[in-house]
Design a protein around this motif. Structure first.
Motif, PDB file in Angstrom:
ATOM      1  N   ARG A  63      -7.407  30.807 -31.330  1.00 15.42           N
ATOM      2  CA  ARG A  63      -8.094  32.035 -31.703  1.00 15.42           C
ATOM      3  C   ARG A  63      -9.004  32.510 -30.576  1.00 15.42           C
ATOM      4  O   ARG A  63      -9.088  33.712 -30.286  1.00 15.42           O
ATOM      5  CB  ARG A  63      -8.895  31.777 -32.978  1.00 15.42           C
ATOM      6  CG  ARG A  63      -9.518  33.024 -33.598  1.00 15.42           C
ATOM      7  CD  ARG A  63     -10.217  32.662 -34.887  1.00 15.42           C
ATOM      8  NE  ARG A  63     -10.841  33.810 -35.519  1.00 15.42           N
ATOM      9  CZ  ARG A  63     -11.620  33.744 -36.590  1.00 15.42           C
ATOM     10  NH1 ARG A  63     -11.860  32.563 -37.149  1.00 15.42           N
ATOM     11  NH2 ARG A  63     -12.145  34.833 -37.109  1.00 15.42           N
ATOM     12  N   GLU A  99      -8.141  44.971 -32.712  1.00 18.51           N
ATOM     13  CA  GLU A  99      -7.729  43.637 -33.133  1.00 18.51           C
ATOM     14  C   GLU A  99      -8.886  42.646 -33.033  1.00 18.51           C
ATOM     15  O   GLU A  99      -9.023  41.748 -33.863  1.00 18.51           O
ATOM     16  CB  GLU A  99      -6.556  43.171 -32.268  1.00 18.51           C
ATOM     17  CG  GLU A  99      -5.267  43.911 -32.525  1.00 18.51           C
ATOM     18  CD  GLU A  99      -4.744  43.671 -33.929  1.00 18.51           C
ATOM     19  OE1 GLU A  99      -4.475  42.500 -34.274  1.00 18.51           O
ATOM     20  OE2 GLU A  99      -4.637  44.642 -34.702  1.00 18.51           O
ATOM     21  N   CYS A 116      -6.529  46.954 -28.636  1.00 19.84           N
ATOM     22  CA  CYS A 116      -6.996  45.592 -28.333  1.00 19.84           C
ATOM     23  C   CYS A 116      -8.363  45.323 -28.952  1.00 19.84           C
ATOM     24  O   CYS A 116      -8.580  44.279 -29.589  1.00 19.84           O
ATOM     25  CB  CYS A 116      -7.039  45.398 -26.819  1.00 19.84           C
ATOM     26  SG  CYS A 116      -5.418  45.395 -26.014  1.00 19.84           S
ATOM     27  N   LEU A 146       0.497  42.582 -26.504  1.00 17.14           N
ATOM     28  CA  LEU A 146      -0.531  42.249 -27.491  1.00 17.14           C
ATOM     29  C   LEU A 146      -0.549  43.214 -28.665  1.00 17.14           C
ATOM     30  O   LEU A 146      -1.306  43.008 -29.615  1.00 17.14           O
ATOM     31  CB  LEU A 146      -1.913  42.244 -26.821  1.00 17.14           C
ATOM     32  CG  LEU A 146      -2.167  41.121 -25.815  1.00 17.14           C
ATOM     33  CD1 LEU A 146      -3.483  41.346 -25.096  1.00 17.14           C
ATOM     34  CD2 LEU A 146      -2.159  39.769 -26.503  1.00 17.14           C
ATOM     35  N   ARG A 193      -6.971  34.139 -27.907  1.00 18.07           N
ATOM     36  CA  ARG A 193      -6.582  35.487 -28.301  1.00 18.07           C
ATOM     37  C   ARG A 193      -7.737  36.465 -28.078  1.00 18.07           C
ATOM     38  O   ARG A 193      -7.526  37.592 -27.618  1.00 18.07           O
ATOM     39  CB  ARG A 193      -6.143  35.495 -29.767  1.00 18.07           C
ATOM     40  CG  ARG A 193      -5.606  36.840 -30.251  1.00 18.07           C
ATOM     41  CD  ARG A 193      -4.957  36.697 -31.618  1.00 18.07           C
ATOM     42  NE  ARG A 193      -4.404  37.970 -32.066  1.00 18.07           N
ATOM     43  CZ  ARG A 193      -5.066  38.856 -32.810  1.00 18.07           C
ATOM     44  NH1 ARG A 193      -6.321  38.590 -33.190  1.00 18.07           N
ATOM     45  NH2 ARG A 193      -4.495  39.992 -33.163  1.00 18.07           N
ATOM     46  N   TRP A 194      -8.962  36.050 -28.407  1.00 22.49           N
ATOM     47  CA  TRP A 194     -10.121  36.907 -28.136  1.00 22.49           C
ATOM     48  C   TRP A 194     -10.216  37.241 -26.647  1.00 22.49           C
ATOM     49  O   TRP A 194     -10.474  38.379 -26.267  1.00 22.49           O
ATOM     50  CB  TRP A 194     -11.405  36.210 -28.579  1.00 22.49           C
ATOM     51  CG  TRP A 194     -11.582  36.089 -30.061  1.00 22.49           C
ATOM     52  CD1 TRP A 194     -10.894  36.758 -31.031  1.00 22.49           C
ATOM     53  CD2 TRP A 194     -12.506  35.234 -30.747  1.00 22.49           C
ATOM     54  NE1 TRP A 194     -11.330  36.383 -32.275  1.00 22.49           N
ATOM     55  CE2 TRP A 194     -12.321  35.449 -32.137  1.00 22.49           C
ATOM     56  CE3 TRP A 194     -13.457  34.321 -30.344  1.00 22.49           C
ATOM     57  CZ2 TRP A 194     -13.064  34.777 -33.105  1.00 22.49           C
ATOM     58  CZ3 TRP A 194     -14.211  33.648 -31.299  1.00 22.49           C
ATOM     59  CH2 TRP A 194     -14.012  33.880 -32.670  1.00 22.49           C
TER      60      TRP A 194
END
Length: 918
Positions: free
Chosen positions: A276, A380, A377, A433, A279-280
């Motif tokens: 996670r 999200e 982006c 992404l 992903r950040w």
């Protein structure tokens, strides 16, 4: 203060607003102070952004580490002491001695200069956003359960600072005044932070039951779900599988009871895992890289100034304001739908050079595309934000991503690549992404048949066209470029295969669609390469031209549409699957790069062949040659050309100046009139700021002293050394011109440091420095003019080359000339491709009117009379045997271009808006 929640919220919001305003006022201010030290190149701002992002990361790490170690209240006491440190570094000044500008890679010295000038103040101010939100979350204010909305208040201050800087702050306040105002603003910030710390200490310590509730995954629940959430969820990781499922079930039941349209917490991972966090980082890195890529594009084509630095950064921050403002999910969905369309349209324009007539439309498309990708982006990111207890960690990893994007663009890309590859890579990463559009399903056999048909069509057509062109045996592949690009083409293929394999392995069910995520983009690459090369094959060229004539469209435009337009439309059919679409866009970009290694009639309308390309801190340089000329291109702008030395018909033309320096143009008139020997038979010394191809050496005569000033070592290797691609300087040495050693570094700084004796001063000084299409602003200020005149003899002249597609700099020099009480003429010459001449604008300045009388002009230096009697002036010139006296007057009075609204440009003040060609 808890009794007055509106006051408490207002204090924190105002403090965040002030801190963000200071944070984003100091960035363009320092950038403007430093840019002149390195030639005003766009890379200066990118390096500054890398530094600011790195310091921001340090500030977020400080906020996260100290709050975790000391607790919120004791950390507030520590921070009050930290706030005193910036006063040791005031006033904000720049030590120019730290940068000599002679290095090919001056990034380390630039970063050191930034750290010593603004590092500590910027660090202290940068800590405000996460710290104040963390402090606010520790109060009992009703809104403390989800303090992320304060991030919007912070970014609003950032936005107003960025918009206000070029349109108000820079316009009305000189740099010296800007520093004073910033310091005063910092004092206000210290007082406001003190008020926030006092409010935190006066606030009761929240009990466990009063803490905001979260779902089982650690996500802060909306207000409507707080009561429904069980107390066992609050602050608990719930590591056992049964309790985690129960917690999710309770949150789901509560969500089902909310009103239609009520925003519900998006599903997130069960814990803050490393996947996670990664992903950040990726979601934050792509917009950061894209923002710097757009900035480089804009500043390269126009000018490296704050006015053009700030719009990309402002839009970048605007996305944060929007996504953290609890906007409806429909907005995010709309951005996801727009992203593929805009990226493909931009890719088509970048690859085909098919652009609208106005530069504003092109800039708008780049900015809008960047905004949409950043919205997706950052959207999200906002949907995946954790509970307030992990707020500082969340901002820390976001900052890591921002720094990663900045490091890639500002530090790694100039070293790794020979072109501006990072912009295309950021677009591809944004597509990868992109969240699923919700159509990812099993197509069945008909969907698989469609994939097979598309693959067969693209592969067969592409391979056929490539074979036809190879059969002609006229496709030149440049080995130097191929050797530089081959490793990265290989890396691109390995990454694409790795991504496709990973996507296939993680799939719950093995479907053919997952395999086609790699096969289809590869087939699309073959199609694009085949179209670029094959449409020029002898077998295809005739039918293609007849088709263009039949539909009454120019063959060049038809070729552009077929070569990149049709593949872009085919690529849009991949949009249902993010990996496939991202790799498809990457295939388009990679195909364009591969085709650029060989002859490409599509891009140049001639068989122009790329001979050499390199990249330095100061930009991308490319050497091309066609049927008759060898050319130097910097960024997107032609910087000079020479007749090819390998062609027998050019044997007597090697020394013929071309483009902006033709003998029939302004430079030819200037040297005809002034490059003549004095009574002692000595010609004036020549100084040239900006080497380019070295064309100005054509005008130097035997025994004459010539000095070039150049900031980019890559230009020296291309044009000044004995092994360079252009021979103007070598030929000048061969005929006896005394060519001094090239002076490396920013010309203004190096010239200021040179102490010249009277005999060494220049009779003619040429200011011809460009960064792509833009002359650096710091070379056309009142301060610069004083330095230049100090190095010129009393009756010498200074010639400025100010050709620009987007900016009219005539009023700037006219106002400066009036302020300095000097005189000037200007000439605008039109293009004549038949003799290799380009459109150009030149301005010549001298101390007195009589010093310009030798130049053919229509000026009366008697201010009471409108126009001089040209026949009388011509008779005087003819009697003095001045060459060029038969030329009709073309030089005009610079005073006619004066414009009070433009002002007098100095190092403290410039106003680009007033001279922009809208």
């Amino acid at each position: 203060m808890q009794r007055y929640p509106a006051v408490l919220l207002g204090v924190f919001a105002v403090t965040l607003f002030v801190s963000a305003t200071l944070l984003f006022l100091v960035q363009p201010m320092i950038g403007k102070m430093i840019a002149p030290l390195l030639g005003g190149t766009p890379a200066v701002w990118n390096t500054c952004m890398v530094f600011f992002q790195a310091v921001l990361l340090a500030g977020y790490a400080y906020a996260h580490g100290t709050t975790a170690w000391l607790g919120v209240r004791r950390q507030a006491l520590l921070h009050l002491g930290i706030l005193v440190l910036p006063f040791l570094f005031f006033p904000l000044t720049v030590n120019a001695e730290l940068i000599r500008g002679t290095d090919a890679y001056p990034v380390p010295s630039l970063l050191l200069l930034l750290f010593l000038s603004v590092g500590v103040p910027f660090f202290v101010v940068s800590t405000s956003a996460p710290l104040l939100q963390k402090w606010f979350a520790s109060t009992l204010h009703p809104a403390a359960r989800d303090p992320y909305f304060l991030y919007g208040s912070s970014n609003l201050g950032s936005m107003l600072a960025l918009v206000g800087y070029p349109f108000a702050y820079e316009y009305f306040v000189p740099l010296s005044g800007q520093r004073t105002i910033w310091i005063a603003g910092y004092v206000v910030l210290v007082l406001l932070v003190g008020a926030c710390a006092a409010a935190l200490w006066l606030s009761p310590i929240p009990t466990k039951g009063e803490e905001p509730k979260t779902d089982a995954d650690g996500k802060c629940l909306p207000d409507t779900l707080q009561a429904a959430a069980g107390p066992e969820q609050n602050g608990s990781r719930q590591r056992t599988g049964g309790r985690r499922k129960a917690g999710r079930a309770e949150a789901s039941n509560a969500a089902s009871q909310t009103k239609p349209g009520q925003p519900v917490a998006a599903p997130v991972l069960q814990e803050i895992t490393w996947a996670r966090r990664l992903r950040w980082v990726l979601l934050a890195a792509v917009p950061s890289s894209l923002m710097l890529g757009v900035t480089t594009y804009m500043t390269t084509d126009i000018a490296a100034i704050p006015l053009l630095w700030l719009p990309p950064l402002a839009l970048y921050l605007l996305t944060f304001i929007i996504v953290f403002a609890r906007v409806p999910p429909l907005v995010h969905r709309l951005m996801v739908l727009l992203l593929p369309l805009l990226v493909l349209l931009l890719a088509f324009m970048m690859l085909s050079e098919f652009r609208p007539s106005g530069i504003e439309y092109t800039i708008a498309l780049h900015l809008i595309t960047m905004f949409v990708v950043a919205m997706v982006c950052h959207g999200e990111l906002a949907r995946d934000r954790p509970a307030p207890r992990s707020l500082t960690e969340f901002f820390l990893w976001m900052s890591v991503g921002g720094v990663a994007g900045g490091l890639f663009n500002g530090l790694l890309a100039p070293v790794l690549f020979i072109g501006n590859v990072e912009y295309a890579l950021a677009l591809v990463a944004g597509c990868l992404l992109m969240p699923s559009l919700g159509w990812d399903r099993d197509y069945g056999k008909w969907g698989n048949y469609a994939d097979v048909g598309m693959t067969g069509f693209c592969g067969v057509v592409g391979l056929t066209l490539i074979t036809l062109r190879l059969y002609d045996n006229d496709l030149f592949l440049n080995r130097n470029l191929a050797r530089s690009a081959a490793p990265w083409v290989g890396v691109a293929f390995v990454l694409a295969i790795g991504l496709a394999v990973f996507n296939l392995l993680k799939a719950p069910v093995r479907r053919p669609a997952y395999a086609f995520d790699l096969v289809l983009p590869f087939a699309l690459l073959l199609l694009v390469v085949g179209l670029v090369w094959g449409l020029s094959a002898e077998t295809v060229k005739g039918p293609f031209v007849r088709l263009a004539r039949f539909i009454e469209i120019e063959p060049t435009k038809v070729r552009q549409i077929l070569t990149f337009g049709v593949p872009a439309v085919l690529c849009y059919t991949f949009v249902e699957r993010s990996p496939r679409f991202g790799l498809g866009v990457g295939a388009l970009m990679l195909a364009g790069a591969i085709c650029g290694l060989a002859s490409s009639p599509l891009l140049y309308d001639t068989d122009t062949i790329p001979l050499y390309q390199t990249r330095s801190f100061f930009g991308v340089l490319r050497v091309d040659y066609d049927k008759r000329f060898i050319c130097l291109v910097h960024g997107t702008t032609l910087h000079g050309k020479q007749y090819r030395p390998d062609l027998p018909e050019n044997e007597l033309l090697f020394d013929e100046p071309l483009t902006y320096y033709a003998r029939s143009g302004p430079v030819g008139h200037l040297f005809d009139a002034y490059n003549v020997p004095n009574a002692a038979g000595v010609r004036p010394n020549l100084g040239v700021i900006g080497l380019g191809t070295g064309t100005m050496a054509c005008y130097a005569e035997k025994g004459q002293h010539l000095t070039f000033f150049e900031i980019d070592p890559a230009v020296r290797d291309i044009s000044f050394t004995d092994n360079g691609y252009f021979s103007f300087v070598r030929d000048a040495r061969a005929r006896g011109v005394v060519v001094e050693d090239l002076v490396l570094g920013d010309a203004r700084l190096t010239m200021q440091r040179r102490q010249l004796a009277a005999a060494d001063k220049y009779g003619i000084l040429i200011v011809d420095a460009f960064s792509s299409d833009a002359i650096p602003i710091h070379l056309i200020t009142q301060n610069a003019l004083r330095i230049f005149f100090d190095k010129v003899v009393d009756d010498g002249v200074i010639a400025f080359h100010i050709s620009n597609r987007h900016i009219n700099l005539l009023p700037v020099l006219a106002n400066i000339a009036e302020a300095e009480d000097v005189v000037g003429l200007y000439e605008q010459d039109l293009e004549d491709a038949s003799i290799g001449k380009a459109s150009t604008t030149w301005v010549v300045l001298a101390r007195k009117a009589e010093h310009l009388e030798r130049l053919p002009n229509d000026v009366s230096w008697d201010k009471q009379v409108g126009v001089a009697d040209w026949p009388k002036v011509q008779a005087v010139l003819r009697s003095a045997c001045v060459p060029g006296c038969e030329v009709e007057p073309q030089w005009r009075d610079l005073r006619s271009q004066r414009a009070p609204r433009v002002g007098v440009w100095t190092d403290d003040y410039s106003n680009l808006l007033s001279v922009f060609r809208w």
